[in-house]
Design a protein around this motif. Structure first.
Motif, mmCIF file in Angstrom:
data_model
loop_
_atom_site.group_PDB
_atom_site.id
_atom_site.type_symbol
_atom_site.label_atom_id
_atom_site.label_comp_id
_atom_site.label_asym_id
_atom_site.label_seq_id
_atom_site.Cartn_x
_atom_site.Cartn_y
_atom_site.Cartn_z
ATOM 1 N N GLU A 162 0.839 -1.206 0.000
ATOM 2 C CA GLU A 162 0.000 0.000 0.000
ATOM 3 C C GLU A 162 0.869 1.250 0.000
ATOM 4 N N HIS A 163 1.915 1.230 0.810
ATOM 5 C CA HIS A 163 2.827 2.373 0.901
ATOM 6 C C HIS A 163 3.542 2.581 -0.438
ATOM 7 N N LEU A 164 3.998 1.487 -1.058
ATOM 8 C CA LEU A 164 4.709 1.582 -2.332
ATOM 9 C C LEU A 164 3.820 2.215 -3.405
ATOM 10 N N PHE A 165 2.593 1.759 -3.521
ATOM 11 C CA PHE A 165 1.742 2.258 -4.601
ATOM 12 C C PHE A 165 1.169 3.640 -4.306
ATOM 13 N N ARG A 166 1.082 4.014 -3.048
ATOM 14 C CA ARG A 166 0.736 5.403 -2.700
ATOM 15 C C ARG A 166 1.887 6.314 -3.127
ATOM 16 N N TRP A 167 3.116 5.893 -2.844
ATOM 17 C CA TRP A 167 4.304 6.641 -3.250
ATOM 18 C C TRP A 167 4.352 6.738 -4.776
ATOM 19 N N ALA A 190 -3.995 -1.108 -14.154
ATOM 20 C CA ALA A 190 -4.356 0.301 -14.391
ATOM 21 C C ALA A 190 -3.263 1.026 -15.164
ATOM 22 N N MET A 191 -1.998 0.721 -14.851
ATOM 23 C CA MET A 191 -0.902 1.365 -15.569
ATOM 24 C C MET A 191 -0.889 0.933 -17.039
ATOM 25 N N LEU A 192 -1.065 -0.348 -17.297
ATOM 26 C CA LEU A 192 -1.054 -0.844 -18.674
ATOM 27 C C LEU A 192 -2.227 -0.295 -19.486
ATOM 28 N N LYS A 193 -3.337 -0.017 -18.838
ATOM 29 C CA LYS A 193 -4.500 0.567 -19.512
ATOM 30 C C LYS A 193 -4.341 2.070 -19.713
ATOM 31 N N GLY A 194 -3.297 2.651 -19.136
ATOM 32 C CA GLY A 194 -3.087 4.083 -19.252
ATOM 33 C C GLY A 194 -3.881 4.898 -18.243
ATOM 34 N N GLU A 195 -4.471 4.236 -17.271
ATOM 35 C CA GLU A 195 -5.238 4.931 -16.239
ATOM 36 C C GLU A 195 -4.330 5.554 -15.184
ATOM 37 N N ILE A 196 -3.134 5.045 -15.094
ATOM 38 C CA ILE A 196 -2.126 5.593 -14.177
ATOM 39 C C ILE A 196 -0.946 6.016 -15.033
ATOM 40 N N VAL A 197 -0.491 7.235 -14.847
ATOM 41 C CA VAL A 197 0.682 7.718 -15.570
ATOM 42 C C VAL A 197 1.744 8.139 -14.562
ATOM 43 N N ARG A 198 2.954 8.129 -15.023
ATOM 44 C CA ARG A 198 4.081 8.510 -14.169
ATOM 45 C C ARG A 198 3.942 9.982 -13.775
ATOM 46 N N PRO A 199 4.008 10.272 -12.471
ATOM 47 C CA PRO A 199 3.983 11.680 -12.048
ATOM 48 C C PRO A 199 5.189 12.425 -12.604
ATOM 49 N N LYS A 200 5.046 13.713 -12.738
ATOM 50 C CA LYS A 200 6.145 14.538 -13.236
ATOM 51 C C LYS A 200 7.292 14.509 -12.223
ATOM 52 N N ALA A 201 8.506 14.334 -12.740
ATOM 53 C CA ALA A 201 9.690 14.278 -11.878
ATOM 54 C C ALA A 201 10.002 15.658 -11.318
ATOM 55 N N LYS A 202 10.508 15.665 -10.096
ATOM 56 C CA LYS A 202 10.932 16.920 -9.484
ATOM 57 C C LYS A 202 12.293 17.305 -10.059
ATOM 58 N N GLN A 256 1.942 6.885 -6.854
ATOM 59 C CA GLN A 256 0.957 7.859 -7.346
ATOM 60 C C GLN A 256 1.443 9.290 -7.165
ATOM 61 N N GLU A 257 2.292 9.522 -6.170
ATOM 62 C CA GLU A 257 2.671 10.872 -5.790
ATOM 63 C C GLU A 257 4.023 11.326 -6.324
ATOM 64 N N ASP A 258 4.887 10.386 -6.704
ATOM 65 C CA ASP A 258 6.272 10.745 -6.975
ATOM 66 C C ASP A 258 6.821 9.907 -8.138
ATOM 67 N N ALA A 259 7.573 10.559 -9.019
ATOM 68 C CA ALA A 259 8.146 9.861 -10.171
ATOM 69 C C ALA A 259 9.090 8.740 -9.747
ATOM 70 N N GLU A 260 9.894 8.976 -8.724
ATOM 71 C CA GLU A 260 10.796 7.919 -8.253
ATOM 72 C C GLU A 260 10.012 6.758 -7.673
#
Length: 186
Positions: free
Chosen positions: A57-62, A97-109, A64-68
């Motif tokens: 849960e922690h990994l996938f929350r991270w 969800a990622m393969l369907k394009g529903e999740i995209v990589r957050p913009k890197a800082k 969603q929020e961060d490119a790394e």
């Protein structure tokens, strides 16, 4: 498990750090090795593989929020599948969800992240020595045989920083304060 003597602790720490810094050393004019730009994939893979097993849960929350976090999750899912290990439900749902394009990589800082991964590897090296029975740190009057001393000596032999007890101790305490039990700091 027996606590390693100081020389063995330095050797183990150096071996661990070298593997984390792999392919990030270049020869200098005097024949020694100098650390060059550090690439975090191996550290990211190690970190993500632990997270996917212990706290997905922690990994996938991270992720969603961060490119790394996203990159770490991708590597962890790929590694888990490659090893034939069971994929936690959170990981399966995220992958679909990622393969369907529903999740995209957050913009890197902006900025370099190499220092952060460098410090995580140092923390992991100290943590390994502590898990083997060494004391993490020491006071200034004590003999220099703590885990932080061993890691500092290994870093010194590798020609990278921090190569002092004080520098490693500072990283150790800063990163240790960020630890979620069972998960390396991010």
């Amino acid at each position: 498990m027996t606590t390693p003597d100081f020389a063995e602790a330095v050797r183990r720490s150096k071996k661990f750090l070298e593997s984390g810094f792999r392919a990030n050393f270049a020869p200098t004019a005097d024949g020694k090795q100098m650390m060059v730009a550090m690439e975090p994939p191996q550290a990211r893979l190690t970190h993500g593989a632990g997270m996917i097993r212990r706290n997905p849960e922690h990994l996938f929350r991270w992720a969603q929020e961060d490119a790394e976090g996203f990159d770490t999750a991708k590597l962890a899912v790929a590694y888990t599948l490659e090893q034939g290990e069971p994929l936690p439900d959170e990981a399966r749902q995220w992958l679909i969800a990622m393969l369907k394009g529903e999740i995209v990589r957050p913009k890197a800082k902006a900025g370099r992240k190499t220092k952060e991964w460098h410090e995580i590897l140092i923390w992991m090296a100290v943590r390994s020595r502590v898990d083997e029975g060494m004391t993490a740190s020491r006071n200034d009057a004590s003999e220099p045989i703590s885990a932080c001393d061993a890691v500092a000596e290994a870093l010194k032999e590798l020609g990278t920083t921090p190569a002092t007890f004080e520098g490693v101790k500072r990283i150790w305490f800063r990163m240790e304060a960020k630890v979620i039990p069972g998960i390396p700091p991010t």
